[in-house]
Motif scaffolding. Structure first.
Motif, PDB file in Angstrom:
ATOM      1  N   ALA A 118      -6.081   4.844   7.139  1.00  0.00           N
ATOM      2  CA  ALA A 118      -4.747   4.253   7.249  1.00  0.00           C
ATOM      3  C   ALA A 118      -3.864   4.587   6.051  1.00  0.00           C
ATOM      4  N   ALA A 119      -4.446   4.702   4.875  1.00  0.00           N
ATOM      5  CA  ALA A 119      -3.681   5.010   3.666  1.00  0.00           C
ATOM      6  C   ALA A 119      -3.440   6.516   3.507  1.00  0.00           C
ATOM      7  N   ALA A 120      -3.997   7.308   4.396  1.00  0.00           N
ATOM      8  CA  ALA A 120      -3.864   8.775   4.370  1.00  0.00           C
ATOM      9  C   ALA A 120      -4.432   9.377   3.095  1.00  0.00           C
ATOM     10  N   THR A 121      -5.529   8.805   2.611  1.00  0.00           N
ATOM     11  CA  THR A 121      -6.129   9.283   1.372  1.00  0.00           C
ATOM     12  C   THR A 121      -7.547   9.826   1.539  1.00  0.00           C
ATOM     13  N   GLU A 122      -8.241   9.421   2.603  1.00  0.00           N
ATOM     14  CA  GLU A 122      -9.637   9.849   2.792  1.00  0.00           C
ATOM     15  C   GLU A 122      -9.858  10.318   4.218  1.00  0.00           C
ATOM     16  N   HIS A 154      -4.146   8.193  10.117  1.00  0.00           N
ATOM     17  CA  HIS A 154      -3.210   9.294   9.950  1.00  0.00           C
ATOM     18  C   HIS A 154      -3.983  10.577  10.199  1.00  0.00           C
ATOM     19  N   ALA A 155      -3.259  11.637  10.431  1.00  0.00           N
ATOM     20  CA  ALA A 155      -3.845  12.968  10.487  1.00  0.00           C
ATOM     21  C   ALA A 155      -2.995  13.839   9.570  1.00  0.00           C
ATOM     22  N   GLU A 156      -3.607  14.897   9.090  1.00  0.00           N
ATOM     23  CA  GLU A 156      -2.907  15.823   8.213  1.00  0.00           C
ATOM     24  C   GLU A 156      -2.963  17.201   8.835  1.00  0.00           C
ATOM     25  N   LEU A 180       1.858  14.818   7.146  1.00  0.00           N
ATOM     26  CA  LEU A 180       1.158  13.667   7.709  1.00  0.00           C
ATOM     27  C   LEU A 180       1.663  13.331   9.108  1.00  0.00           C
ATOM     28  N   ILE A 181       0.748  12.852   9.938  1.00  0.00           N
ATOM     29  CA  ILE A 181       1.027  12.437  11.301  1.00  0.00           C
ATOM     30  C   ILE A 181       0.527  11.010  11.434  1.00  0.00           C
ATOM     31  N   GLU A 182       1.409  10.086  11.818  1.00  0.00           N
ATOM     32  CA  GLU A 182       1.011   8.689  11.988  1.00  0.00           C
ATOM     33  C   GLU A 182       0.327   8.517  13.327  1.00  0.00           C
ATOM     34  N   HIS A 191       0.842  -1.194   0.000  1.00  0.00           N
ATOM     35  CA  HIS A 191       0.000   0.000   0.000  1.00  0.00           C
ATOM     36  C   HIS A 191       0.879   1.246   0.000  1.00  0.00           C
ATOM     37  N   ALA A 192       0.455   2.183  -0.794  1.00  0.00           N
ATOM     38  CA  ALA A 192       1.248   3.396  -0.997  1.00  0.00           C
ATOM     39  C   ALA A 192       1.075   4.352   0.177  1.00  0.00           C
ATOM     40  N   HIS A 193       2.154   5.029   0.508  1.00  0.00           N
ATOM     41  CA  HIS A 193       2.108   6.061   1.529  1.00  0.00           C
ATOM     42  C   HIS A 193       2.501   7.376   0.886  1.00  0.00           C
ATOM     43  N   PRO A 194       1.545   8.290   0.750  1.00  0.00           N
ATOM     44  CA  PRO A 194       1.894   9.583   0.176  1.00  0.00           C
ATOM     45  C   PRO A 194       2.813  10.355   1.115  1.00  0.00           C
ATOM     46  N   THR A 195       3.521  11.309   0.556  1.00  0.00           N
ATOM     47  CA  THR A 195       4.411  12.138   1.366  1.00  0.00           C
ATOM     48  C   THR A 195       3.677  13.328   1.971  1.00  0.00           C
TER      49      THR A 195
END
Length: 175
Positions: free
Chosen positions: A87-91, A68-70, A59-61, A47-51
């Motif tokens: 989890a994928a930091a996309t939605e 994640h949080a942004e 991003l905050i894990e 699974h991809a992890h954006p920067t």
């Protein structure tokens, strides 16, 4: 019959001795290491992890990548916005909180900032995926040396704490 059993026993013993027994002194058996492989965790198991987050923030894990949080810091207005993400930091993931907290150290003393829920239009009633602080002091403290900012929030009854790494280009900024 007894002779046949004895014959088979001796034949089996000699075959076993031949396979396991002595090797001549000049022969060595070498084993090679398995071929090098790429650690499957290096690519986070497919699974991809954006920067950066969907809003171009840092991003905050949270947890073991459960969420994640942004963090989006608008330096012009001084506001800080936190988006809760999957989890994928996309939605965005709406949570049942009216506020979340960022803890920082300022001049060696702990300081706490509350970010109020500011639900997006798509968030269900009573939940929010977006939290905002308009306190310009928070944005300033995120850049302080030794501030060690931490995000603290609760998702589905479980408390999460994430380290905020607020790196941005300081060229042209007068802090």
């Amino acid at each position: 019959m007894k002779l046949t059993n004895t014959f088979y026993t001796l034949a089996l013993a000699s075959m076993t001795f031949g396979l396991v027994g002595c090797k001549d002194g000049g022969t060595t058996v070498e084993t090679s290491a398995p071929p090098a492989t790429v650690d499957a965790h290096d690519d986070h198991e497919g699974h991809a992890h954006p920067t950066e987050g969907p809003h171009h923030g840092g991003l905050i894990e949270l947890g073991n990548e459960e969420y994640h949080a942004e963090l989006v810091h608008d330096e012009d207005s001084g506001s800080v916005t936190i988006y809760v993400l999957n989890a994928a930091a996309t939605e965005q993931i709406p949570i049942e909180s009216t506020e979340i907290t960022i803890n920082v150290k300022h001049d060696g003393k702990p300081e706490q900032f509350k970010l109020a829920a500011s639900p997006d239009a798509t968030d269900p009633q009573g939940k929010s995926s977006r939290f905002v602080s308009t306190d310009a002091e928070l944005g300033e403290h995120l850049d302080d040396e030794g501030a060690d900012p931490k995000l603290v929030l609760t998702i589905n009854g479980k408390s999460f704490r994430g380290t905020i790494e607020h790196d941005h280009d300081h060229e042209g900024h007068d802090h």
